[in-house]
Design a protein around this motif. Sequence first.
Motif, PDB file in Angstrom:
ATOM      1  N   LEU A 190      69.343 -48.094   7.229  1.00  0.00           N
ATOM      2  CA  LEU A 190      70.176 -49.118   7.857  1.00  0.00           C
ATOM      3  C   LEU A 190      71.215 -49.659   6.881  1.00  0.00           C
ATOM      4  CD1 LEU A 190      67.558 -51.209   9.882  1.00  0.00           C
ATOM      5  CD2 LEU A 190      69.178 -49.530  10.763  1.00  0.00           C
ATOM      6  N   ARG A 191      72.350 -50.066   7.408  1.00  0.00           N
ATOM      7  CA  ARG A 191      73.397 -50.638   6.551  1.00  0.00           C
ATOM      8  C   ARG A 191      73.039 -52.060   6.118  1.00  0.00           C
ATOM      9  NH1 ARG A 191      79.393 -48.957   8.909  1.00  0.00           N
ATOM     10  NH2 ARG A 191      79.176 -46.686   8.579  1.00  0.00           N
ATOM     11  N   HIS A 192      72.435 -52.818   7.008  1.00  0.00           N
ATOM     12  CA  HIS A 192      72.111 -54.216   6.712  1.00  0.00           C
ATOM     13  C   HIS A 192      70.640 -54.469   7.063  1.00  0.00           C
ATOM     14  CE1 HIS A 192      76.398 -54.792   6.169  1.00  0.00           C
ATOM     15  NE2 HIS A 192      76.606 -54.298   7.379  1.00  0.00           N
ATOM     16  N   PRO A 193      69.730 -53.902   6.312  1.00  0.00           N
ATOM     17  CA  PRO A 193      68.310 -53.991   6.685  1.00  0.00           C
ATOM     18  C   PRO A 193      67.733 -55.407   6.617  1.00  0.00           C
ATOM     19  CG  PRO A 193      68.561 -53.005   4.512  1.00  0.00           C
ATOM     20  CD  PRO A 193      69.929 -53.103   5.093  1.00  0.00           C
ATOM     21  N   LEU A 194      68.143 -56.206   5.637  1.00  0.00           N
ATOM     22  CA  LEU A 194      67.540 -57.538   5.499  1.00  0.00           C
ATOM     23  C   LEU A 194      67.877 -58.453   6.674  1.00  0.00           C
ATOM     24  CD1 LEU A 194      65.767 -59.389   3.925  1.00  0.00           C
ATOM     25  CD2 LEU A 194      67.737 -60.031   2.495  1.00  0.00           C
ATOM     26  N   PRO A 195      69.144 -58.555   7.120  1.00  0.00           N
ATOM     27  CA  PRO A 195      69.403 -59.378   8.307  1.00  0.00           C
ATOM     28  C   PRO A 195      68.623 -58.909   9.533  1.00  0.00           C
ATOM     29  CG  PRO A 195      71.456 -58.911   7.161  1.00  0.00           C
ATOM     30  CD  PRO A 195      70.400 -58.075   6.507  1.00  0.00           C
ATOM     31  N   VAL A 196      68.492 -57.598   9.686  1.00  0.00           N
ATOM     32  CA  VAL A 196      67.719 -57.072  10.821  1.00  0.00           C
ATOM     33  C   VAL A 196      66.258 -57.496  10.714  1.00  0.00           C
ATOM     34  CG1 VAL A 196      66.908 -54.972  11.968  1.00  0.00           C
ATOM     35  CG2 VAL A 196      69.272 -55.112  11.164  1.00  0.00           C
ATOM     36  N   ALA A 197      65.690 -57.400   9.510  1.00  0.00           N
ATOM     37  CA  ALA A 197      64.289 -57.785   9.310  1.00  0.00           C
ATOM     38  C   ALA A 197      64.088 -59.274   9.565  1.00  0.00           C
ATOM     39  CB  ALA A 197      63.848 -57.418   7.894  1.00  0.00           C
ATOM     40  N   LEU A 198      65.059 -60.091   9.160  1.00  0.00           N
ATOM     41  CA  LEU A 198      64.953 -61.534   9.393  1.00  0.00           C
ATOM     42  C   LEU A 198      65.010 -61.858  10.879  1.00  0.00           C
ATOM     43  CD1 LEU A 198      67.122 -62.955   6.474  1.00  0.00           C
ATOM     44  CD2 LEU A 198      64.693 -63.404   6.888  1.00  0.00           C
ATOM     45  N   VAL A 199      65.861 -61.161  11.611  1.00  0.00           N
ATOM     46  CA  VAL A 199      65.930 -61.367  13.060  1.00  0.00           C
ATOM     47  C   VAL A 199      64.601 -60.987  13.709  1.00  0.00           C
ATOM     48  CG1 VAL A 199      66.997 -60.539  15.194  1.00  0.00           C
ATOM     49  CG2 VAL A 199      68.431 -61.107  13.230  1.00  0.00           C
ATOM     50  N   ILE A 200      64.018 -59.867  13.279  1.00  0.00           N
ATOM     51  CA  ILE A 200      62.725 -59.439  13.825  1.00  0.00           C
ATOM     52  C   ILE A 200      61.648 -60.471  13.522  1.00  0.00           C
ATOM     53  CG2 ILE A 200      60.889 -57.725  13.597  1.00  0.00           C
ATOM     54  CD1 ILE A 200      63.059 -55.610  13.241  1.00  0.00           C
ATOM     55  N   ALA A 201      61.643 -61.004  12.287  1.00  0.00           N
ATOM     56  CA  ALA A 201      60.659 -62.026  11.913  1.00  0.00           C
ATOM     57  C   ALA A 201      60.837 -63.284  12.765  1.00  0.00           C
ATOM     58  CB  ALA A 201      60.791 -62.363  10.436  1.00  0.00           C
ATOM     59  N   ALA A 202      62.091 -63.679  12.970  1.00  0.00           N
ATOM     60  CA  ALA A 202      62.350 -64.871  13.784  1.00  0.00           C
ATOM     61  C   ALA A 202      61.906 -64.653  15.234  1.00  0.00           C
ATOM     62  CB  ALA A 202      63.838 -65.218  13.733  1.00  0.00           C
ATOM     63  N   LEU A 203      62.178 -63.464  15.773  1.00  0.00           N
ATOM     64  CA  LEU A 203      61.741 -63.163  17.133  1.00  0.00           C
ATOM     65  C   LEU A 203      60.218 -63.137  17.223  1.00  0.00           C
ATOM     66  CD1 LEU A 203      64.286 -60.367  18.136  1.00  0.00           C
ATOM     67  CD2 LEU A 203      64.241 -62.751  18.908  1.00  0.00           C
ATOM     68  N   GLY A 204      59.564 -62.672  16.145  1.00  0.00           N
ATOM     69  CA  GLY A 204      58.105 -62.691  16.125  1.00  0.00           C
ATOM     70  C   GLY A 204      57.562 -64.101  16.248  1.00  0.00           C
TER      71      GLY A 204
END
Length: 425
Positions: free
Chosen positions: A191-205
Amino acid sequence: MFQAPNALRRDRSPEASRDPEPVPTAHATTTATAEKAATAAAPATAVTAEPARAPSEGAPPKGARRDPYFDNAKYLAIVLVAMAHAWEPVMEGSRATRALYMLVYTFHMPAFIIISGYFSRSFTARPDQLKRLVSGVVVPYVVFEVAYTLFKRWADDDPGYPFSMTDPLYLTWFLIALFVWRLSTPLWRSLRHPLPVALVIAALGSLTPGIGQDLDLQRVLQFLPFFVVGLLLKPEHFQIVRRREVRLLALPVFAGATAVAYLVAPHIRMGWFYHSAGAEDLDAPWWAGPVMTTGLFLCSLVLTAAFLAWVPRRHTWFTVLGAGTICGYLLHGFLVKTLDWRNLVPQYPWLATPTGEIVLTLAIAVAVTLLCTPPVRRAMRWATEPDLSWAFRRDSRGGRSVSRPSPVSQSPSARAVAVPSRTSR
């Protein structure tokens, strides 16, 4: 007034999993020679000179030397994990103990997970890596999930407590999470921007109640950004936090964090630090999930950097113990749960006094140190690092199978070309 969490209550509180308390975990390191080899080929749980490896990694390359810095970090982190778990049964009514518990919980698991991610950067799901993942993560999970269930049946006088491979009991959640994170490593690396994606997933969790018990998915999702941070780190980042100015800055950072923890200790629920429940499970408004997830992520990063800044870089008396943290992690839980399930604190109230808490802290620190020693590691290898070569095809050692023509049909020079070099594996 300040009540410690009931670790096995199945309700909508932070104890959404079979046991809400992490223990760190697990698990991981490699080294300077292995680090460079890993950038070209990639590791499975950790990376540096010689791999300060996570439980799923195999033997370090011949001639490689372990980086003492990561072994030291793993040992110190596992001691903090054990001490925090020992405080759980005795922190009720003690604001100071609860504040220290909260402070340690903010960064000890994130530090462990970041190191695990750092040493997983080379994971590409090659057959040999999958083999190490099974032997170093899946097998220990199954063994200790069964062991903790049997121990609870006896120690907690609960003979009907069910076995479950999908509802991790106590600290085994970290092995499930590590398995999922490492399998997803190639995706995060692409992924180009893995950390923002991971943070969004954590927030959705944090907005998804009711998923905590199934493979402890709340923790898998909410701790995910720390693993991704580890995947993004490079050796020079660890050099930065080891600078003298960063070490000096870490002192006021920890002092300020301790003061803040003392102020908010009576007012904040520990479920936020366990990352094992959603906002609704903690009786909070929906928007509190993303806010707390992001805020705690930033706080955890700062405290983790401050912690790593003071990790010794040289060989110390405890450096050798860094290779055995998987044993310390998985075994110290039996000692901690004995306090809880056998109701020792109510039987011996002095344990909840300041003197008793100090004695308990020192005792668990000594115990987890002994559990990380080489003799214990060798004795537990059948469960934590089993040899599963019998279960895998011979061509699973490398990324692809190698066809070996009959020596009769080849000249010596042709056969020499056919033998794969070490760098090609």
